[in-house]
Structure formats: structure tokens, C-alpha cells
Design a protein around this motif. Sequence first.
Motif, PDB file in Angstrom:
ATOM      1  N   VAL A 238      30.493 -17.572   0.095  1.00  0.00           N
ATOM      2  CA  VAL A 238      31.668 -16.473  -0.734  1.00  0.00           C
ATOM      3  C   VAL A 238      32.014 -16.431  -2.282  1.00  0.00           C
ATOM      4  CG1 VAL A 238      31.997 -17.092   1.631  1.00  0.00           C
ATOM      5  CG2 VAL A 238      33.080 -17.807   0.496  1.00  0.00           C
TER       6      VAL A 238
ATOM      7  N   ASP B 247      35.220 -14.278   2.414  1.00  0.00           N
ATOM      8  CA  ASP B 247      34.440 -13.074   1.326  1.00  0.00           C
ATOM      9  C   ASP B 247      35.151 -11.993   0.645  1.00  0.00           C
ATOM     10  OD1 ASP B 247      32.613 -13.490  -0.441  1.00  0.00           O
ATOM     11  OD2 ASP B 247      31.560 -11.291   0.513  1.00  0.00           O
TER      12      ASP B 247
ATOM     13  N   ARG C 218      29.074 -24.564   6.204  1.00  0.00           N
ATOM     14  CA  ARG C 218      28.987 -23.803   7.600  1.00  0.00           C
ATOM     15  C   ARG C 218      29.938 -22.401   6.928  1.00  0.00           C
ATOM     16  NH1 ARG C 218      32.323 -25.415  12.117  1.00  0.00           N
ATOM     17  NH2 ARG C 218      30.670 -24.756  13.289  1.00  0.00           N
ATOM     18  N   CYS C 219      30.223 -21.579   8.125  1.00  0.00           N
ATOM     19  CA  CYS C 219      30.831 -20.766   7.472  1.00  0.00           C
ATOM     20  C   CYS C 219      31.357 -19.640   9.280  1.00  0.00           C
ATOM     21  CB  CYS C 219      30.996 -19.612   7.316  1.00  0.00           C
ATOM     22  SG  CYS C 219      31.968 -18.540   5.944  1.00  0.00           S
TER      23      CYS C 219
ATOM     24  N   LEU D  21      31.944 -12.406   6.101  1.00  0.00           N
ATOM     25  CA  LEU D  21      32.171 -14.027   6.014  1.00  0.00           C
ATOM     26  C   LEU D  21      33.281 -14.360   6.155  1.00  0.00           C
ATOM     27  CD1 LEU D  21      29.481 -15.873   4.135  1.00  0.00           C
ATOM     28  CD2 LEU D  21      29.446 -15.083   6.912  1.00  0.00           C
TER      29      LEU D  21
ATOM     30  N   LEU E  52      29.262 -23.161   0.809  1.00  0.00           N
ATOM     31  CA  LEU E  52      29.678 -23.957   1.878  1.00  0.00           C
ATOM     32  C   LEU E  52      28.665 -24.350   3.208  1.00  0.00           C
ATOM     33  CD1 LEU E  52      31.817 -21.008   3.002  1.00  0.00           C
ATOM     34  CD2 LEU E  52      33.200 -23.498   1.772  1.00  0.00           C
TER      35      LEU E  52
END
Length: 275
Positions: free
Chosen positions: A10, A34, A23-24, A31, A21
Motif C-alpha cells: 500500500v 492505500d 496481509r491486508c 486495500l 505487508l
Amino acid sequence: MQPRLSQLAVYPIKSTAPLHLSRCAVADTGLAFDRQFVVCDSNGKFLTARTQPQLLSIKASLLHDSLIMSAPESEPLTLKYTSIEKHYDNITVWKDQINAAYCGKAAEQWFSRLLQRPCKLYFFDSQSSRSVAENPEKQVAFADGYPLLLISQASLSDLNQRCKSTVVMEQMRPNLVVENTLPYAEDSWKRIRIGTVEFIIAKPCGRCILTTTDPDTLKRNPDREPLSILKKYRKGRDGEAHFGQNLIALNHGIISRGDAVEVLEVCEPERYPTT
């Protein structure tokens, strides 16, 4: 082989360095976090690294209650989310007018010192709205036009075989990087699933001069690579050099690095003239 998500990034503040990252969450605007922040000039017009390459040197860290910004030769700035004012200004991102929340005097002074010009930081909050041009029922924050950008690692490898200088993925600024595909396999994807989230591929991404800027030195490539090369073999019917695909999420969920990328529907890819 099964395509997999190999990178997930992001850009909390538009045109600044990526935050990688594991995970998001995927929300209405793409995202989570973002391009939720944007720097604007004194007239409320957005600023990007196309004209302000120093933005690329700014790194943003996300905490549960704050955003921490750092840049070379500058003291870090911590912005508490609770300190973002309920004062809204009408700002401009490309042709769109957006009601955005002013992030306060401290951020204004920090960015003004760094960029050596008057500017302010704004946040896309729950009171802000901006529709995707071709899908008005979908939202996008301060990204150029679409919520997400996907590129395959194989496509970048193919591009590097054509360029004299090495192109790093950070120059292309994707959110999602996929491995275990053929070059430009993403051109023929129409609908995919990553983790619990389905995405539609909206259109190829037309690339700009920002791709020629080295994210470390902040200098432009003297041969305008890779943009000059992309224009030779990836020039679309719209006249733009295409690289990567713009995505829109169809539902909320969590995606993680290493997730399988399932191709649910394909389409006829755009054909590019040979040179």
C-alpha cells in the motif's frame, strides 16, 4: 504452476514509498489505507512525484492509532488519527473534486518544509466520496483512477530483457504482484479471486513519466526507460503505454502474501502493434 500473490503493498500517502505487508484488508476503496492521504498545494490541487520526486523518499508506517511519516534529514512526524480535523476542503485530484479532511498544522508545516513550498495533507474519510469513472457504483480514494494495480513478476522480467537499465518493481508502483505466470498473463484475466476476495480487471494501466524515476536516487532515467521501451511494444489503442492491470474488488475480505490467485474468467487481451 499455480499463480500466487508474491508481494502486497500500500502507499498510505499518494506518491510516497510503498509499505509492504504480509496481509491486508480489502475495503470499498481497495486495500485498507492505500492512498488514503494526499498532499495538495495551496490551491487544493494534488501533488505527485511526477513533479515533486521528493515525495518518493517519504516512508509511512501504520499503527493502530496513528500514521508515522519519515524522510531523509527530517524529524519523523506522528499523526494521530483522532487529531485529523473535521474540517473539510474541496480538493482536486485530476478532474475530480473531493471533500477531504484537513490533517492539521503540524503535517502542513512538515510537508511544506520538505517540499519547499506551501502545501497541506488531506485524508479520505467516511465523509469523502469519489466514484470510479467507468464504474460509478465503486469508490476510489486518491489513487489515479482505479482502486488497485496488479502486475506479474514475469511481465517485469520480460520488460527488463528489453531495457538497457534495470527496472525495479517499485518504479511500477503495484499493489499486487503475482508470481508463477507467463509474461503478461494478466492481460487476459477478466475476473480473479485472491483469498476470500474477488476482483474484476477494469482495464490496462496506462503508464506515465513517474515510471522513469529511480526510487532511490529520485533521478529520471536519461533514456526515459522503461516508458520509452513500453511505447514501442505495449502502446494501446488509447495511445498510452500499458503495463499492469487496474482492478476493482467485488467484496470485502482479507488477502495475504502467498495466497493462490484463481483465474475465474478470461477475456481476449488487447493486441499491441509489433515494431
